[in-house]
Structures are given as structure tokens and as C-alpha cells.
Design a protein around this motif. Structure first.
Motif, short mmCIF file in Angstrom:
data_model
loop_
_atom_site.label_atom_id
_atom_site.label_comp_id
_atom_site.label_asym_id
_atom_site.label_seq_id
_atom_site.Cartn_x
_atom_site.Cartn_y
_atom_site.Cartn_z
N THR A 198 13.55 -41.03 -10.60
CA THR A 198 12.11 -41.00 -10.82
C THR A 198 11.65 -42.22 -11.60
OG1 THR A 198 12.15 -38.59 -10.83
CG2 THR A 198 10.22 -39.64 -11.77
N LEU A 257 14.72 -43.88 -3.96
CA LEU A 257 14.27 -42.87 -2.99
C LEU A 257 15.34 -42.66 -1.94
CD1 LEU A 257 13.53 -44.77 -0.37
CD2 LEU A 257 11.33 -44.98 -1.50
N LEU A 285 7.48 -49.50 -6.38
CA LEU A 285 7.06 -48.11 -6.52
C LEU A 285 6.75 -47.79 -7.98
CD1 LEU A 285 9.60 -46.33 -4.16
CD2 LEU A 285 7.29 -47.12 -3.65
N LYS A 342 6.81 -41.08 -10.32
CA LYS A 342 6.41 -40.38 -9.10
C LYS A 342 7.61 -40.19 -8.19
CE LYS A 342 1.61 -41.95 -9.24
NZ LYS A 342 0.50 -42.62 -8.50
N TYR A 361 9.23 -40.23 -4.43
CA TYR A 361 9.04 -40.86 -3.13
C TYR A 361 10.18 -40.48 -2.19
CZ TYR A 361 5.80 -43.87 -5.74
OH TYR A 361 4.79 -44.35 -6.53
N ARG A 362 9.90 -40.60 -0.90
CA ARG A 362 10.95 -40.45 0.10
C ARG A 362 10.57 -41.33 1.28
NH1 ARG A 362 12.93 -34.74 0.02
NH2 ARG A 362 13.72 -35.63 -1.92
N ILE A 366 7.25 -45.05 3.77
CA ILE A 366 7.50 -44.55 2.41
C ILE A 366 6.35 -43.64 2.02
CG2 ILE A 366 7.81 -45.17 -0.01
CD1 ILE A 366 8.94 -47.86 0.96
N GLY A 367 6.69 -42.42 1.59
CA GLY A 367 5.67 -41.45 1.22
C GLY A 367 5.81 -41.01 -0.21
N GLU A 368 4.67 -40.75 -0.85
CA GLU A 368 4.64 -40.20 -2.22
C GLU A 368 4.40 -38.70 -2.10
OE1 GLU A 368 1.41 -40.04 -5.82
OE2 GLU A 368 1.74 -41.99 -4.85
N LYS A 369 5.18 -37.94 -2.85
CA LYS A 369 5.13 -36.49 -2.75
C LYS A 369 3.76 -35.94 -3.11
CE LYS A 369 6.51 -32.31 -2.17
NZ LYS A 369 6.72 -31.82 -0.81
N TRP A 399 3.93 -35.87 2.44
CA TRP A 399 4.19 -37.12 1.73
C TRP A 399 3.09 -38.11 2.07
CZ3 TRP A 399 8.49 -37.33 -1.46
CH2 TRP A 399 9.42 -36.30 -1.30
N VAL A 456 2.44 -44.53 1.62
CA VAL A 456 2.34 -45.56 0.58
C VAL A 456 2.59 -46.95 1.14
CG1 VAL A 456 3.36 -46.42 -1.56
CG2 VAL A 456 2.98 -43.97 -1.28
#
Length: 275
Positions: A101, A106, A138, A142, A144-145, A164-167, A227, A230
Motif C-alpha cells: 500500500t 500492485l 501511484l 491506496k 491498486y490492481r 491499472i485500477g484503483e479500488k 476498479w 487510473v
């Protein structure tokens, strides 16, 4: 006019009153009240005003709105809202380590792993098998995945691009119209624009950027994870927006599908007549 039905409905279903009790409140006989409820007589305007005031409704509602149907519609709306509230709250199913984190690490879900992800995304052992990368830009704190997308439904991104996505931890964090990686029970992993229809329908509307793909709805209870888009990584330069030929092809495809559907319906109708 729904006055007689509404009078009986609101007395019996909402206020749980006997005819005798309501007649006493209104200052009329029970037989007169019974006649109003049966539609054999209509009250004078002053009594109508008194009835509306007592039940805290307007005269227009008392006369023109079917309370029984309106109540059912309200109950349905509340059930849909509860369905939304009690749906899978898309909360993170595995909190990343403090190191991940804080330092921008990620996990990457490659295309070949997408089928197993919907079953194993909540399993730490499964997630530990996914490749991990550190992305310097990043934000810290936060989650991410990264997902390798398949298909061309979200042009200009091409198949094979890494998104790339933010939860998104709860429904309130979802802005209608956001581009998101949607992980669901039966649709798997898709990248779509997401529109909220939660309160009215308990559903989300998923829309592609590529007009060749139709939009569709999905139940809120089907959602496992969301997600927020991003960034993306691709080895190919994004293509231009669809030109007029692409649009024409899309409409030709839709017309063909409609004709096929029409022919199928005609065939079914003819079979039914022959039988």
C-alpha cells in the motif's frame, strides 16, 4: 376516480380502523361511510376536505391516485433500494500488506488468469501467485490492481493493454459514467463505462466505447469488485476514433442482427400457425 377504493384502503390497510371508528371521527353514520366506500354515494366537498386532512393526503391524491398500486410501487422501490444496499458491498476482499500500500506495489491479472480470478480473488494464496510490480506514480495509501484487457470494446485501448485500477470500496465512491474494471460473478472481468441505476433498479449500466458493442445492465448483486481506471500500459499506440466507415459497419451489423431476429420471430409464428 379512486375515492371509494382509496377510502377503504387507507382506513383498513394504513390506519387499521373500523368503519365505526372512522365514522365517529368524521361525524357521519357508519352506513354513510359504508356507502362512500362502496361507491354508492359521494361525500360533500366539506367532508371530502375533512377526510383528506385527517389522512394527511391531498384531495387530488384521494380522488385521482390509486393508493393500492402506488403503495405497491413504493414497496417495490424500497425492495430495489434494499437490494442495492444489501448487495455485495464491493469492499476489498483482501487488504494488501502495508508494504504494498505504501510503496505503490500492485498485482497484475493477465488474460490467462482472468477465468480463475473471479473464483480466487478473495483467496490470499491465489493472489500471491499473481505477478507484482511497483509503479512509481501511484499514490500512497491506496489499493491498486492491474488487468490485461481482452477485446476491442473500449477503443482506443487495444486487446492486450494493461489497465491499472484503483479500488472502489463502496457504492458512494462510484461516480456514474466512470470507466472501471468490473469484476462480476458471470461476466468475468470487463472494462466499461459504469452508470449507476442503483436506487431505481438495483442495477448498473455497462457501456462500451466501441459502438459495435451494445450496452447492457447488470445486477448490483452480481458485482464482486470495481476498479476505477487510473492508467494504462500498451505496446501499441492508441488508434484513432472510429471513422465514418466504422460507424457504417456498426449500423450494418445492427441491421443484420435485427433482420435475423425478425426472421426468427416470423419463423416461430409460422410454426405456431401450422401447429
Amino acid at each position: 376516480m379512486f375515492f371509494s377504493k382509496n377510502l377503504r384502503y387507507i382506513r383498513e390497510e394504513k390506519y387499521k380502523m373500523t368503519q365505526e371508528a372512522l365514522a365517529e371521527v368524521l361525524g357521519v353514520s357508519r352506513s354513510a361511510l359504508s356507502a362512500y366506500e362502496d361507491g354508492r354515494a359521494e361525500p360533500r366537498i366539506l367532508l371530502l376536505i375533512k377526510i383528506a386532512q385527517y389522512f394527511e393526503v391531498s384531495i387530488d391524491e384521494m380522488v385521482n391516485v390509486n393508493f393500492a398500486e402506488a403503495e405497491q410501487a413504493y414497496v417495490t422501490r424500497i425492495e430495489q433500494l434494499n437490494k442495492y444496499i444489501t448487495a455485495h458491498h464491493i469492499k476489498i476482499n483482501r487488504v494488501q500488506t502495508e508494504h504494498n500500500t505504501q510503496e505503490g506495489y500492485l498485482e497484475l491479472v493477465p488474460q490467462k488468469a482472468t477465468a480463475g480470478y473471479t473464483q480466487g480473488f478473495a483467496n490470499p494464496e491465489y493472489l500471491n501467485t499473481l505477478p507484482k510490480y511497483k509503479i512509481p506514480f501511484l499514490s500512497k495509501g491506496k489499493i491498486y490492481r492491474a488487468f490485461e484487457i481482452d477485446g476491442d470494446s473500449m477503443l482506443p485501448l487495444q486487446s492486450g493493454a494493461i489497465v491499472i485500477g484503483e479500488k472502489i470500496a463502496n457504492w458512494d465512491d462510484l461516480t456514474s459514467g466512470q470507466t472501471c474494471v468490473v469484476v462480476s460473478k458471470h461476466e468475468g472481468i470487463v472494462l466499461k463505462k459504469v452508470y449507476k441505476r442503483l436506487f431505481d433498479y438495483g442495477k448498473l449500466l455497462l457501456k462500451s466505447e466501441n459502438i459495435s458493442y451494445r450496452s447492457y445492465e447488470i445486477e448490483a448483486t452480481e458485482i464482486l469488485e470495481l476498479w476505477k481506471f487510473v492508467a494504462h500500459i500498451s505496446h501499441r499506440f492508441p488508434t484513432d476514433a472510429p471513422d465514418i466507415e466504422d460507424i457504417k459497419f456498426a449500423f450494418d451489423r445492427i441491421e443484420f442482427q435485427l433482420n435475423q431476429t425478425r426472421l426468427n420471430l416470423l419463423g416461430q409464428a409460422n410454426n405456431g400457425l401450422q401447429e
